[in-house]
Design an enzyme around this catalytic site. Structure first.
Site, PDB file in Angstrom:
ATOM      1  CG  ASP A 111      29.355  -4.063   7.879  1.00 29.99           C
ATOM      2  OD1 ASP A 111      29.185  -2.972   8.449  1.00 29.99           O
ATOM      3  OD2 ASP A 111      28.551  -5.008   7.975  1.00 29.99           O
ATOM      4  CB  CYS A 142      29.546 -14.717  12.083  1.00 30.99           C
ATOM      5  SG  CYS A 142      28.889 -14.416  10.450  1.00 30.99           S
ATOM      6  CG  HIS A 148      27.941  -8.404   4.633  1.00 34.35           C
ATOM      7  ND1 HIS A 148      26.938  -8.671   5.529  1.00 34.35           N
ATOM      8  CD2 HIS A 148      28.654  -7.390   5.158  1.00 34.35           C
ATOM      9  CE1 HIS A 148      27.035  -7.847   6.571  1.00 34.35           C
ATOM     10  NE2 HIS A 148      28.067  -7.047   6.347  1.00 34.35           N
ATOM     11  CE1 TYR A 177      23.605 -10.025   4.653  1.00 37.19           C
ATOM     12  CE2 TYR A 177      24.005 -12.326   4.119  1.00 37.19           C
ATOM     13  CZ  TYR A 177      24.463 -11.108   4.581  1.00 37.19           C
ATOM     14  OH  TYR A 177      25.775 -10.994   4.962  1.00 37.19           O
TER      15      TYR A 177
END
Ligand code: ADP
Ligand code: SF4
Length: 693
Positions: free
Chosen positions: A264, A30, A172, A169
């Site tokens: 992470d 991001c 997360h 995906y």
């Protein structure tokens, strides 16, 4: 040139129908710019490609308005209107021989839909993740078919944009394929719930759909969380192994990590380089497909070891590529010393969290590539043969001296202490902050290669010294110190009786080795990492530590750097007593008097010392003295004098580095104007505005 030991890092890797030029893979990250600032975003990604990364990915990319992440700004492929922004990025990457990857995501109950106002969807009825007072509804079988169509169409759009690698995906805790895997989110009793086989069904289908849609030209990557560290509530390693066993050969590439984001991108205070290895190394043993993994890798030896030992095939990186977009190029050119190593402070993460463009402590050009035209490796040459005096060798002074030196100026750096680094040297001695020293080490290393920068240690300069020095430009980067008097956000008049109390300490005292003992209260009216680090140090020293803050939670700003949960866990483990929503109203050396911020209740606690972490004051006496003598500057030959960094206004290390860099870039350059950077204007909107809507 390159050390042959590192040759293996530069061998190509086949990923489905595409081939990487080396093993450096910028995994999705991001950046707070996303779809709102496409030019800035593309220029930032392009810098990585120029720096040698073989694959450069977007951040998570919303595939449909029912996965709207507002207020966060990520990538977007809702319909064809979103193609040009990502096509721009692809074109720029391809021009440097890099592959472009996109992380397609439908965030289900972890979206917000605050902009689109669609109803959230998920595997089962459940609250939205981020505390919005709404719930996601359970998807029907038709919804699942629709979701698969959206994903397929987004993949086709991504391919048209020029993407080479299309991600599915499931990491997360942020996307539907993962939510369907999670027993805590998936309570279905149909073919998509219950048994593992059923919970994997959607992931399998989406992988197959994507391959069928774009697999002729694009590789299909799977980003997969192997562990959530939540115990049986979450995906655990054993279950992840079963999942990999079921679909081992389905993706062209496995991109593996630990969930959620705070597990992470762990700050360096809580995890070292390569910390994910025990959680992800099993994957490569179960598949013939290449595997990419992350670990804040900045050491080429560690990278080679990861590959040789069969842990991963591609060196995944977000933060190391932010701190140094030219990391691969530097290894390739045998310039290991030039690598600007990430310090693991997560200020980059705070850009996304605060919905502002990404910034980096180590790399002050991050996020400025397009709007200011800043390049991380190149600076404009000096305008004139001027001499510059920099006072103070902290992050601001060191960066100013380095960048001015790189521009070709004759630079003298004077530092009062016997060591360079200012606050980073001092803070790096505190528990867990050792990597802060990289801010100093990289700059000192670079300055060492410049014959036009001289360093004078043990040199306290007075105003007269500065006037006598004979430099045309003076940069004052003299830092700041912590206040003892309690002044801060919550106590605008300070806390009476504390300023001169012998049992009141500051962070500077602790960094100078002046430590309290016994029962110590750390008073945090700052809200970031400092107070928790002080508590950590005092706990290590055997003190009985309590933490007091007028805020309603511990270290609230640390949420933005993903420190928060780690801080809380550590404090809990250390048995540090926490008093939130409390101010200090008195201290007599034996008893600390606290006041509840909401009901005014007064309570006392036995206490031998307080450490004040409230606010700081600039060390700007030299600047003030020189301002008073402005009439003498001309005679002394001084053409400009600036106070920068913590000496101007105390802030983050990132602010100080940026201030030093900015000043160095702008010295003797024409003014960039009142708004010193380019902004995004949406021309279609401008046309509508002209026509009156
Ligand atoms: P910043 O974060 O803005 O770089 P720091 O506090 O890290 O600030 O660094 C400031 C440095 O300036 C410290 O190392 C300090 O010793 C040095 N310094 C302060 N006053 C003087 C002075 N008058 N002469 C030389 N060095 C100084
Ligand atoms: Fe690393 Fe900090 Fe830069 Fe992020 S901001 S890339 S953690 S140095």
């Amino acid at each position: 040139m390159r050390d042959p030991r590192y040759d293996i890092l530069f061998t190509p890797v086949q990923i489905g129908p595409v081939v990487t030029k080396n093993r450096f893979f910028q995994v999705p990250h991001c950046n707070g710019m996303g779809h709102a600032m496409p030019l800035a975003h593309a220029a930032m990604r392009e810098m990585k490609a120029e720096g040698g990364w073989a694959v450069v990915s977007t951040e998570e990319c919303e595939i449909h308005p029912s996965s709207d992440l507002t207020p966060y700004v990520e990538a977007r492929l809702w319909d064809d209107h979103d193609i040009p922004a990502l096509a721009l990025m692809c074109d720029k990457l391809h021009a440097h021989g890099a592959l472009a990857a996109v992380e397609l995501s439908h965030n289900g109950p972890t979206a917000s839909n605050l902009y689109s106002r669609e109803v959230l969807i998920g595997p089962s009825h459940q609250p939205s993740k981020y505390g919005y007072p709404s719930q996601a509804r359970a998807m029907t079988l038709k919804d699942i078919r629709e979701y698969r169509r959206w994903h397929r169409e987004a993949a086709l759009r991504a391919k048209r944009a020029g993407m080479d690698i299309i991600y599915v995906y499931a990491a997360h805790d942020l996307s539907l394929p993962m939510h369907f895997l999670q027993r805590r989110r998936n309570h279905r009793s149909d073919a998509y719930g219950g048994s593992l086989e059923n919970r994997v069904r959607l992931l399998r289908e989406v992988l197959e759909d994507t391959r069928e849609a774009v697999g002729d030209r694009c590789a299909v990557a799977l980003r997969f969380a192997t562990e959530e560290l939540l115990g049986p509530e979450g995906i655990e390693l054993s279950e992840a192994q079963d999942i990999v066993g079921l679909i081992a050969e389905l993706p062209d590439l496995w991109d593996v990590n630990v969930a959620a984001w705070y597990n992470d991108s762990v700050p360096s205070r809580f995890a070292a380089e390569g910390a994910q290895e025990p959680f992800v190394s099993f994957v490569k043993k179960m598949t013939t497909k290449p595997v990419v993994g992350v670990g804040r890798f900045t050491s080429p030896d560690t990278m080679v070891s990861q590959i040789r030992r069969g842990v991963i095939d591609l060196i995944g990186a977000a933060r190391p590529s932010i701190a140094d977009p030219f990391l691969p190029r530097k290894i390739e050119q045998g310039r290991i010393d030039d690598i600007r190593e990430c310090i693991g402070c997560n200020i980059c993460v705070s850009g996304d969290m605060t919905i502002s463009p990404i910034r980096c402590t180590q790399n002050p050009t991050m996020g400025e590539e397009w709007r200011k035209g800043w390049h991380p490796e190149r600076l404009p040459p000096k305008r004139e043969a001027s001499r510059v005096l920099v006072v103070g060798g902290g992050p601001a002074g060191l960066e100013a001296a380095r960048a001015l030196g790189q521009r070709g100026y004759e630079v003298s750096l004077a530092e009062a202490r016997r060591e360079l680094g200012g606050r980073v040297t001092r803070e790096a001695r505190l528990p867990g902050l050792a990597e802060w020293a990289r801010v100093r080490d990289w700059r000192v290393g670079q300055i060492g290669k410049l014959s036009n920068v001289s360093i004078y240690l043990d040199s306290v300069l007075s105003a007269q010294d500065v006037l006598d020095f004979g430099a045309e430009h003076v940069v004052l980067a003299t830092g700041c110190h912590w206040r003892r008097d309690g002044f801060g956000r919550s106590n605008g008049l300070g806390i009476p009786g504390l300023a001169d109390h012998p049992c009141v300490f500051t962070l500077d005292d602790l960094m100078d080795g002046r430590l309290p003992s016994g029962r110590v209260a750390v008073f945090d009216d700052d809200g970031f990492y400092y107070a928790s680090v002080a508590a950590d140090l005092l706990h290590q020293q055997g003190c009985k530590v309590s933490y007091v803050t007028p805020e309603d939670s511990v270290a609230p700003w640390s949420v933005n750097t993903l420190d928060y949960r780690h801080i809380r866990k550590r404090m809990a483990k250390q048995g540090i007593e926490v008093h939130v929503s409390h101010g200090i109203v008195g201290f007599d050396g034996a008893t600390l008097t606290l006041e509840n911020a909401w009901d005014g209740t007064i309570s006392g606690q036995a206490c031998d010392a307080i450490v004040m972490v409230t606010s700081r004051l600039p060390d700007d006496a030299l600047y003030q003295a020189l301002l008073l003598r402005e009439a003498e500057w001309n005679l002394a030959g001084i053409r400009s004098l600036r106070c920068i960094g913590d000496a101007e206004a105390p802030g983050l290390i990132a602010h100080a580095v940026y201030a030093g860099h900015r000043h160095a870039r702008e010295l003797e350059e024409p003014s960039a104007g009142e708004v010193p950077f380019k902004r995004h204007f949406h021309s279609a909107d401008a046309e509508d505005l002209r026509r009156g809507g």
